[in-house]
Write a protein that holds these residues in place. Structure first.
Motif: not given
Length: 444
Positions: A291-307, A345-356
């Protein structure tokens, strides 16, 4: 006068007649029942009867000052045994202090014994509680009672060492429940005796085997499901508690009882009721991590969508500034640019998610590894210190043992002595000097 004495004919009794006389005297003088408090030095059953050896020891020297045999016949024992075990949570065994109601019986062929008619389990419970509190006080005085509670259970607790009987139903339930979970648990069984008088030594031996492969495990689970509550005394010993409290990785207990809490439960990292509950605890711990991992993933997804939304609005404002003559070109270029931007943006979001995720895992792994290694070495040092103290010769002297020296060296083999050699025997309160007159070796 001598002739008259020799002429007197003394009538002799047979042994049976003499024993009958003893029985009659006892029956006349000891007609009632008595409550007696004593320690069991032996307890065994045969053909439904219970045979006990009672002993009373000197409080200071622990030397027996009184002994007696007692019997409980089948018709009485069949009632007293389950009553005692339900009340105290354990069976009668050597070392227990008991309060028995008895009457005297002398048989011409079998001699004297006390016949048990009742037992007071509350007296044994009080003595058990007193011993348990003494062990708890000693563990706290040594500063190790809460050591396990200070350990952190790893976030990815997947490698589990299991101490249990290989044939126990609870062990099978534990393994099956982990196998049915969505996580890739790795378990390894370290078989141990989980009932009877050998529980302490067997579990300590299993812990020592695990310690030899300590880096291969994240936690230990001690489970016992399916056993009778009458066999829990082995989990209330000082030696076992010290080994568990000072072990360098978290230990989870699920020894199948919920009425009483054993000392093993108190000093462990986490106590659950059953082996199934132990498996569920580990699964729930991984669920929380997920659940902690999923929460981090959700936060990164929202960040990419807002961007992406911000960039879309910016592009729209720019488009409004382009002259109408270039509307078609603008539309095509905008669509192309938007597709490129969405892809970027999609590639950047995925890369950001992966690196984080990678950074968080590395940070957690480094922090946990350092903390565990430090705690492991601290506990190892504490364990070595405790074991070193256990070999202090002065402790042997305080327990009533002695050490014999010849020419300043400890004596092990009498074959090295000769008549006339001078010996020194070290006791707790002083030294005894003696001279060898003869020696004798044990037959091998």
């Amino acid at each position: 006068m001598v002739e008259n004495r020799s002429a007197i004919v003394m009538e002799a009794l047979t042994l049976y007649e003499l024993n009958s006389l003893v029985r009659q005297v006892l029956e006349q003088t000891l007609q009632k029942e008595y409550w007696v408090e004593a320690e069991l030095s032996e307890c065994r059953t045969s053909r439904g009867h219970c045979y006990m050896e009672l002993v009373e020891k000197n409080d200071r020297s622990n030397t027996p000052i009184a002994r007696a045999s007692a019997k409980c016949w089948q018709n009485t024992w069949s009632i007293l045994q389950p009553y005692f075990e339900r009340t105290t949570g354990q069976s009668l065994h050597a070392g227990l202090k008991v309060r028995l109601k008895v009457y005297a019986q002398f048989h011409e062929a079998y001699g004297f014994s006390w016949i048990v008619t009742d037992i007071d389990p509350t007296f044994t419970l009080g003595d058990m509680a007193r011993k348990q509190q003494e062990i708890i006080r000693q563990l706290k005085a040594e500063g190790i009672f809460d050591l396990q509670k200070s350990l952190n259970l790893p976030l990815f607790c997947l490698r589990v060492a299991v101490i249990s009987s290989a044939t126990a139903a609870g062990y099978g339930d534990f393994v099956n429940q982990l196998a049915d979970s969505p996580y890739n648990f790795h378990t390894r069984l370290f078989p141990a005796i989980m009932q009877g008088e050998q529980v302490e030594q067997s579990i300590i031996a299993a812990l020592n085997r695990i310690y030899d492969h300590i880096d291969e495990f994240d936690s230990i689970v001690i489970i016992r499901g399916g056993g009778a509550t009458a066999d829990l005394s082995g989990f209330n010993t000082l030696a076992l508690a010290e080994n568990v409290a000072q072990f360098p990785i978290p230990i989870i207990t699920g020894i199948g009882h919920d009425r009483d809490e054993s000392i093993l439960d108190m000093v462990s990292h986490t106590r659950v009721k059953t082996p199934t509950a132990a498996a569920q605890f580990l699964i729930s711990h991984l669920d929380l991590t997920q659940r902690r991992i999923d929460a981090c993933k959700e936060r990164l997804t929202r960040y990419a969508q807002n961007k992406m939304e911000t960039e879309r609005l910016r592009m729209a404002r720019l488009a409004e500034r382009i002259p109408g003559l270039f509307t078609i070109v603008k539309t095509r270029e905008e669509a192309h640019l938007q597709r490129l931007m969405q892809t970027a943006v999609s590639l950047t979001g995925q890369q950001i998610l992966h690196e984080r995720q990678r950074c968080e895992k590395l940070q957690i792994k480094c922090t946990t590894s350092c903390e565990q290694q430090l705690l492991k070495e601290q506990h190892r040092l504490s364990l070595l210190t405790q074991r070193t103290k256990a070999f202090d010769p002065t402790l042997l002297l305080k327990r009533g043992y002695s050490i014999t020296l010849c020419n300043g060296k400890a004596l092990c083999d009498p074959a090295t002595l000769q008549a006339g050699d001078q010996l020194e025997t070290l006791l707790e309160q002083g030294i005894v000097y003696s001279t060898v007159t003869s020696t004798q070796q044990n037959n091998q």
